[in-house]
Structures are given as structure tokens and as C-alpha cells.
Design an enzyme around this catalytic site. Structure first.
Site, PDB file in Angstrom:
ATOM      1  N   GLU A  46      48.106 -12.805 -76.486  1.00 32.58           N
ATOM      2  CA  GLU A  46      49.290 -13.553 -76.079  1.00 32.58           C
ATOM      3  C   GLU A  46      50.118 -13.960 -77.308  1.00 32.58           C
ATOM      4  O   GLU A  46      49.580 -14.475 -78.294  1.00 32.58           O
ATOM      5  CB  GLU A  46      48.812 -14.792 -75.320  1.00 32.58           C
ATOM      6  CG  GLU A  46      49.872 -15.728 -74.822  1.00 32.58           C
ATOM      7  CD  GLU A  46      49.277 -16.927 -74.091  1.00 32.58           C
ATOM      8  OE1 GLU A  46      50.039 -17.634 -73.411  1.00 32.58           O
ATOM      9  OE2 GLU A  46      48.048 -17.159 -74.208  1.00 32.58           O
ATOM     10  N   LYS A 115      54.499 -14.882 -68.034  1.00 25.95           N
ATOM     11  CA  LYS A 115      53.369 -15.711 -67.625  1.00 25.95           C
ATOM     12  C   LYS A 115      53.748 -16.505 -66.384  1.00 25.95           C
ATOM     13  O   LYS A 115      54.827 -17.095 -66.312  1.00 25.95           O
ATOM     14  CB  LYS A 115      52.995 -16.655 -68.775  1.00 25.95           C
ATOM     15  CG  LYS A 115      51.693 -17.401 -68.612  1.00 25.95           C
ATOM     16  CD  LYS A 115      51.337 -18.102 -69.917  1.00 25.95           C
ATOM     17  CE  LYS A 115      49.972 -18.751 -69.898  1.00 25.95           C
ATOM     18  NZ  LYS A 115      49.613 -19.301 -71.231  1.00 25.95           N
ATOM     19  N   TYR A 121      48.673 -29.412 -70.284  1.00 26.73           N
ATOM     20  CA  TYR A 121      47.631 -30.431 -70.234  1.00 26.73           C
ATOM     21  C   TYR A 121      46.741 -30.292 -71.460  1.00 26.73           C
ATOM     22  O   TYR A 121      46.703 -29.246 -72.112  1.00 26.73           O
ATOM     23  CB  TYR A 121      46.800 -30.299 -68.959  1.00 26.73           C
ATOM     24  CG  TYR A 121      46.085 -28.972 -68.821  1.00 26.73           C
ATOM     25  CD1 TYR A 121      44.816 -28.776 -69.363  1.00 26.73           C
ATOM     26  CD2 TYR A 121      46.683 -27.900 -68.157  1.00 26.73           C
ATOM     27  CE1 TYR A 121      44.160 -27.558 -69.249  1.00 26.73           C
ATOM     28  CE2 TYR A 121      46.035 -26.679 -68.044  1.00 26.73           C
ATOM     29  CZ  TYR A 121      44.774 -26.504 -68.590  1.00 26.73           C
ATOM     30  OH  TYR A 121      44.126 -25.306 -68.500  1.00 26.73           O
ATOM     31  N   CYS A 171      46.704 -15.226 -70.002  1.00 23.29           N
ATOM     32  CA  CYS A 171      45.852 -16.374 -70.309  1.00 23.29           C
ATOM     33  C   CYS A 171      45.612 -17.310 -69.122  1.00 23.29           C
ATOM     34  O   CYS A 171      44.809 -17.025 -68.251  1.00 23.29           O
ATOM     35  CB  CYS A 171      46.436 -17.137 -71.499  1.00 23.29           C
ATOM     36  SG  CYS A 171      45.214 -18.247 -72.276  1.00 23.29           S
ATOM     37  N   SER A 354      -5.178   4.737 -50.951  1.00 24.66           N
ATOM     38  CA  SER A 354      -5.533   6.000 -51.605  1.00 24.66           C
ATOM     39  C   SER A 354      -5.891   5.845 -53.071  1.00 24.66           C
ATOM     40  O   SER A 354      -6.406   6.780 -53.680  1.00 24.66           O
ATOM     41  CB  SER A 354      -4.357   6.978 -51.491  1.00 24.66           C
ATOM     42  OG  SER A 354      -3.258   6.498 -52.256  1.00 24.66           O
ATOM     43  N   ASN A 438      -0.554  19.354 -44.762  1.00 24.10           N
ATOM     44  CA  ASN A 438      -0.048  18.420 -43.758  1.00 24.10           C
ATOM     45  C   ASN A 438      -1.079  18.039 -42.710  1.00 24.10           C
ATOM     46  O   ASN A 438      -1.024  16.938 -42.147  1.00 24.10           O
ATOM     47  CB  ASN A 438       1.187  19.016 -43.073  1.00 24.10           C
ATOM     48  CG  ASN A 438       2.416  18.974 -43.968  1.00 24.10           C
ATOM     49  OD1 ASN A 438       2.404  18.338 -45.020  1.00 24.10           O
ATOM     50  ND2 ASN A 438       3.471  19.657 -43.557  1.00 24.10           N
ATOM     51  N   TYR A 475       5.981  14.891 -41.855  1.00 22.20           N
ATOM     52  CA  TYR A 475       6.580  14.417 -40.608  1.00 22.20           C
ATOM     53  C   TYR A 475       5.475  14.101 -39.602  1.00 22.20           C
ATOM     54  O   TYR A 475       4.571  14.902 -39.364  1.00 22.20           O
ATOM     55  CB  TYR A 475       7.509  15.498 -40.059  1.00 22.20           C
ATOM     56  CG  TYR A 475       8.378  15.024 -38.918  1.00 22.20           C
ATOM     57  CD1 TYR A 475       9.468  14.203 -39.156  1.00 22.20           C
ATOM     58  CD2 TYR A 475       8.099  15.398 -37.614  1.00 22.20           C
ATOM     59  CE1 TYR A 475      10.278  13.771 -38.116  1.00 22.20           C
ATOM     60  CE2 TYR A 475       8.894  14.977 -36.561  1.00 22.20           C
ATOM     61  CZ  TYR A 475       9.986  14.159 -36.824  1.00 22.20           C
ATOM     62  OH  TYR A 475      10.773  13.731 -35.785  1.00 22.20           O
TER      63      TYR A 475
END
Length: 644
Positions: A46, A115, A121, A171, A354, A438, A475
Site C-alpha cells: 500500500e 481503498k 482509529y 489493507c 488375520s 476368492n 465380491y
């Protein structure tokens, strides 16, 4: 710009307050340096042309004229430079002074962004000098630059890559309840820049970091924050040059304060766009008359990606964060199972054990759930079912783990049952094919289901998300259960969860068992062992799980195409895997992922633990007969290119 990345830079020249000629020289020097390093969005602080701390010198005609002359030099110096540049300077418009971001590219002014929120403040008294931005954009006729847009609501769009839409705020704007960046993002901006002069006081850097990071996450955008540094007046304040580059809630780069350090970050614009597309509550506003749109160009760039790409996206790199994540996931898993057992009035759990990682994690979670329910752990029946491929190591670990956790151990040797089944269906015992493998998995599932019926319990599934993504499950065998506690936990994370339990269990023998399980090769153990050791290593057959988890994350979480995932994988695993190896397993991933959706379409219930999951009831609604042609076609092109 390769694969949607754009390299950005946040810079703070070491200025001299009110010396616009010197400041212009420093800005030009840094601008050329950053552009030479590949940055294509450059953000300066800025009021850096004059200095933020000029005070009442802002009322001096000579300073304001000097600022315009300095900007003219800076803009001319950008001739031949593609990209987008933001520099802060005061600008007088019709007798009012504005704190603005001058936006330019390749020797051409694109706009001035004033801006919006001017603070007055504490240490800030900007309203003494500056006016807040007007409500609407307008076009100024300026003698140096001709017709130039002036106003907050401006978008700067890359002509060759329209997903890159950049907007600016200054800012204080981002510190307010309703910052302009919210409106910018809702009008399509994917990258927000902030030119700032934020002074340093104790603890402010942490708040600033969180603010910018969260704003990028809130708006699903890239956010480049450049703050004033050394050179500003220290009469009352000190400025640290605290730069931040963030993307969707993640801090990509941060400068070290008090060093006027330039930082670079590569923002993934494609990723941001995809995330906005995915999140249906991200609102877009299309008010064509509100925003002034200017275009700029970026020449396509290729090269090595400098951005950090985590090779384990499911696993936090920081140990403290990783341990926190592990505890959280274990809690989610165990609370999910607790609720299911309560709802079904079930006081017994049956699990196939297992001696491998997945069943170990499932047993640990089930033990936690029993504790939460106030049930003795002997309500858990862990069933070990040795068959043709079982080794002494995994069998012993399964038995000892069960006993150490206080669960009931049940052994059912299925060799005879499977042999009988082979005879019934005419399967040759010496033919070690998919039927051979399987049949064992389905026999084990039958034992578990019937045992659960006998005990009035439920079968706890052990399969993890990585296996489900690849279809590495039989499956109607280990694919099936009554509640799958590991269904959304990837294999790379399973390891860390088991390790976390080993580190925190406060039982030295249990810890030893868990560590040995971690050290055991991942295997379904469906083929006879060789010399008493595991003969079948999963990762030799389907590929390294760390690669597949990486592929899965970027495919499902962000919808990236194979070529971009390959590009990222090369960056993440540089020095660990050859390019041909990554390509080989990426091709395997896509083939298996599309071919195996039918298994994921009928998954048992299970808790979601992370942002990626494959449940057909929520995260992955995909037809089982979807064609993989587009994805495999992309893979073929990659493999042909690699061969060339």
C-alpha cells in the site's frame, strides 16, 4: 500456467519516505527480478510509491505529482513484461485524494482500485488525507494514460486463461465485517490481492496470518497479501513486511518479518475453480453492469513445479497434528460403531482377524466401541481362519493381539471346507487362479456371518478405502459386512492409526505386537507361503498404496485429469519413483477404479472420516457401467509421450 498454476510474488521495496524517484527505482528493480523468476502476478504494498507514513505530506502537490511521474516510469518499465502488476500510490481525482492500487500490464495501465474502508482509529488516521472509494466504477480521462477505469469493482481477466480472474482490496478492507473481496469472489474473482501497510505490534502477525488464510478458505480463492516493510517511517510505528500467499485455507508461503523478503507461491486456479464447482453453496452473482472488466496476457510457461506437493495428502506431516488426527479418526470410527450397536440392540461383535493391518485397526476400533458401550471386551469374537496361505507370523500376531485386547479368540480352520468346495465345483487344487483365491475369502465371510447369527452379533468389516478404490476385495467375500469401520480410511492412514495405537496404548507387549504387524508385508495370504514366508505381496500386484492414495485424493477431491495428477505425482515423488513407474501404476489405478465400481455400489454402511470417501450413499454416486475411455485415452497419450 501449466495445468492451471500461476506463480505469484509479494514484494516490499526498502523505500525512502516521500522519495518517489528512489522508490520507483526500487520497485522497478524488484519487478524485473520477480518477473525474471517466473512470477506473473506481482503485488507491492500500500502506498509504496510515496511511502505509507508520509502524513500531511500527502497534501503537498509536489508529492502527488512525483507519485504520478514515478508510476509512469514504473509502467513504462513493464513494457514487454506479461502478467499483472499492483503498486500502491495516492491519486487525486476531482479534488479528492484516494489511496489506490495502480494495476498495469505490459506497459499499459488497466485501472486504479481505491481503498473502500479508510480507517481512523488507534494509530490510523487515514481519513485526514484520503476519501473512501465511490459506490460505482467510472472511467477517468488521465493525460498520461488516457481512459482508465477507477473504482473498487474491477476484475482483471487473463485473456488466454479466463479462469484466472483477479481483483484487489487494500489493507483495512479485509479486516472489516464486509470486505470487498467477498463481492469480488461472488462475481468470479479466483485470486484476490491485498496491498497493505499493516504495522507490527505483539501478536498481530498470528492474527493477520489466520485472517488471510481463513479469508482464502471462506472465499475459495487464492489470496496474495503484500505488506509494507523496512523504509517506512519509524516515528510511531514499525512495519515488518509480513507477506502471505494463501490458497483455499492453506498457507502456501509466508515471509520472515523485518527482512523485506520477496516470497513466491504457485496458485492452482484450476483447483479453485473445481472446488467452487463442487461446493453447491458457493454463490455466484452475475451483475454485468457492476464490474469493469479488463484483460491482460500471460505467455504460457513450462517448467518444474516449485510448490510443495504432499506425497501423503491424507496424512498430516506435523507429528502433533498427525496424532490429533489419529485420535479424532479413531473416535469417529468407534462412535459410529457404538451408535450402530446401540440401534440394533447388539451386544456382540464378530470380526475376522488375520494379523494384517486392516483387521488389526478394525479390532482396535471395536474394542474402543465396546468400552464406550460399557460392555466387557469379551463381547468381541475375533475369528482366525487359517487356510492355504496363512503364515506363522500373521497367525501368531492375530492370536496374541486378540488375547491382549481381551476379546474372545475363535479358530476355524477352513482348509477342509475350501477343499470340499473345490471338489464340488470342479476346481483343480493346483490351479492357483482367481477361483482358488476368492473361494477362501468367501468361505471366511460365510463363517463370520453364520457365527454372528449364532451369537446374535454383527460382522465388523475390515476393508479400507484404498482397497475399495482399486476393487481389491472379493465380491460377496471380504467386501461384505454389517458395518465397515475402515470404509473411508485410506491405507496410508491405516498405518499411522495403528502406529498411534502402538505409541499410546501403555501396554508394552501390545505395542510390540502392533509394531510387528506394521512391519509385516501387506498381503491377502491366499497363496501358499514360500519357505514359511508370505508369497503374495499386494503392492507387487496392484502397485504401491502411497501412489494409489495420491491418485485417489486428487481424482476424487478435485476432479483432476490424469495428466495433471501425473504432473503433481512427479513433483511429489521426485527421486523416489521413475516417471515410467508412476505412469504404469496410474494407468492401473484408472483401469481398476472404473472396472470395480459395482463393488462400491453395494458397500455396507460405515463412517466417513475425511474429505474423500467412496460411499454410494454420499460421496461417490457413479454408475457401475461408466466408460473409462476418456481417462484411459488421456493415459495412452501420456504413455506415448513418455516413450517418445
Amino acid at each position: 500456467m501449466q495445468y492451471g498454476f500461476v506463480k505469484a510474488a509479494a514484494l516490499a521495496p526498502k523505500i525512502r519516505v516521500a522519495d518517489t524517484e528512489y522508490n520507483a527505482e526500487e520497485i522497478i528493480r524488484l519487478m524485473k527480478e520477480a518477473h525474471g523468476n517466473g512470477a506473473r502476478i506481482l503485488v507491492f504494498p500500500e502506498l509504496c510509491v510515496t511511502g505509507y507514513t508520509c502524513g500531511d505530506l500527502f497534501h503537498q502537490d509536489l508529492l502527488l505529482t512525483g507519485a504520478r511521474q514515478a508510476l509512469q516510469e514504473i509502467v513504462e518499465a513493464s513494457n514487454g513484461m506479461d502478467g499483472l502488476f499492483f503498486v500502491g500510490m495516492p491519486l487525486e481525482v476531482e479534488g479528492k485524494l484516494y489511496n489506490t492500487a495502480a494495476v498495469f500490464s505490459d506497459g499499459r495501465i488497466l485501472g486504479f482500485v481505491p481503498k473502500t474502508h479508510v480507517p481512523n482509529y488507534s494509530e490510523f488516521y487515514e481519513r485526514r488525507h484520503f476519501t473512501e472509494a465511490p459506490e460505482r466504477c467510472r472511467v477517468l480521462e488521465l493525460p498520461e494514460w488516457g481512459a482508465v477505469p477507477f473504482g473498487t469493482d474491477q476484475l482483471f481477466v487473463c485473456a488466454g486463461f479466463p479462469l484466472l480472474k483477479v481483483a484487489a482490496e487494500i489493507c483495512e478492507d479485509v479486516w472489516t465485517p464486509n470486505p470487498p473481496s467477498i463481492r469480488h469472489a461472488m462475481h468470479g474473482a479466483t485470486v484476490i490481492v491485498n496491498l497493505s501497510a499493516s504495522d507490527e505490534i505483539t501478536g498481530k502477525d498470528a492474527y493477520r496470518r489466520d485472517l488471510i488464510r481463513m479469508q482464502s478458505g471462506h472465499l475459495v480463492c487464492g489470496y496474495i497479501y503484500a505488506s509494507a516493510g523496512e523504509g517506512e517511517s519509524s516515528t510511531d510505528l514499525v512495519f515488518g513486511g509480513h507477506h502471505l500467499i494463501c490458497e483455499n485455507g492453506t498457507l502456501l508461503k509466508e515471509s520472515e518479518r523485518f527482512r523485506n523478503e520477496t516470497i513466491y507461491g504457485e496458485i492452482d486456479v484450476e483447483r479453485l475453480t473445481g472446488e467452487r464447482r463442487r461446493v453447491s453453496t458457493f454463490d455466484n452473482i452475475y451483475d454485468e453492469g457492476r464490474y469493469q472488466v479488463s484483460t491482460f496476457a500471460i505467455c504460457p510457461q513450462k517448467g518444474r513445479l516449485d510448490r510443495f506437493v504432499d506425497k501423503a495428502p491424507f496424512v498430516p506431516g506435523n507429528r502433533a497434528e498427525r496424532e490429533k488426527r489419529c485420535e479424532e479418526i479413531l473416535s469417529i470410527q468407534s462412535m459410529g460403531l457404538k451408535k450402530r450397536m446401540e440401534h440394533t440392540s447388539c451386544r456382540s461383535a464378530v470380526i475376522g482377524i488375520s494379523g494384517g493391518l486392516d483387521s488389526t485397526l478394525a479390532l482396535l476400533v471395536t474394542a474402543r466401541a465396546a468400552d464406550l458401550l460399557g460392555l466387557p471386551r469379551d463381547c468381541i469374537t475375533a475369528v482366525t481362519m487359517p487356510c492355504f496361505g496363512t503364515t506363522d507370523r500373521t497367525y501368531t500376531n492375530a492370536c496374541e493381539l486378540t488375547k491382549r485386547l481381551g476379546a474372545n479368540l475363535m479358530e476355524v480352520d477352513i482348509r477342509e471346507a475350501v477343499t470340499t468346495h473345490f471338489r464340488d465345483i470342479g476346481q483343480d487344487m493346483e490351479k492357483h487362479d482367481v477361483t482358488y483365491e476368492n473361494s477362501q475369502a468367501r468361505e471366511r465371510t460365510q463363517v463370520l456371518m453364520d457365527t454372528a447369527n449364532r451369537l446374535g452379533g454383527m460382522v465388523i468389516g475390515t476393508g479400507d478405502m484404498s482397497e475399495l478404490a482399486l476393487g481389491w476385495a472379493t465380491y460377496n467375500g471380504d467386501h461384505m459386512s454389517m458395518y465397515g469401520v475402515n470404509a473411508s480410511v485410506p491405507k496410508t492412514l491405516v498405518r499411522h492409526l495403528v502406529r498411534y495405537c502402538a505409541d499410546t496404548c501403555k501396554d508394552s507387549r501390545l505395542s510390540e505386537i502392533l509394531l510387528d504387524i506394521l512391519d509385516t508385508p501387506v498381503s491377502p495370504e491366499l497363496l501358499p507361503p514360500k519357505d514359511g514366508k508370505i508369497a503374495q505381496r499386494t503392492e507387487d500386484l496392484v502397485g504401491p498404496y502411497e501412489l494409489h492414495d495420491f491418485f485417489l485424493y486428487y481424482m476424487l477431491r478435485f476432479g483432476f485429469a490424469p495428466d495433471k495428477i501425473y504432473y503433481l505425482a512427479r513433483a511429489a515423488f521426485r527421486g523416489e519413483y521413475e516417471d515410467q513407474v508412476i505412469l504404469k501404476w496410474l494407468n492401473t489405478f484408472y483401469r481398476r477404479f472404473f472396472a470395480q465400481q459395482f463393488k462400491r455400489s453395494c458397500l455396507p454402511d460405515g463412517p466417513k472420516v475425511g474429505t474423500v470417501a467412496v460411499s454410494p450413499r454420499g460421496d461417490l454416486r457413479m454408475p457401475s457401467d461408466a466408460s473409462a475411455r476418456l481417462w484411459l485415452g488421456c493415459m495412452n497419450k501420456l504413455m506415448e509421450k513418455d516413450t517418445d
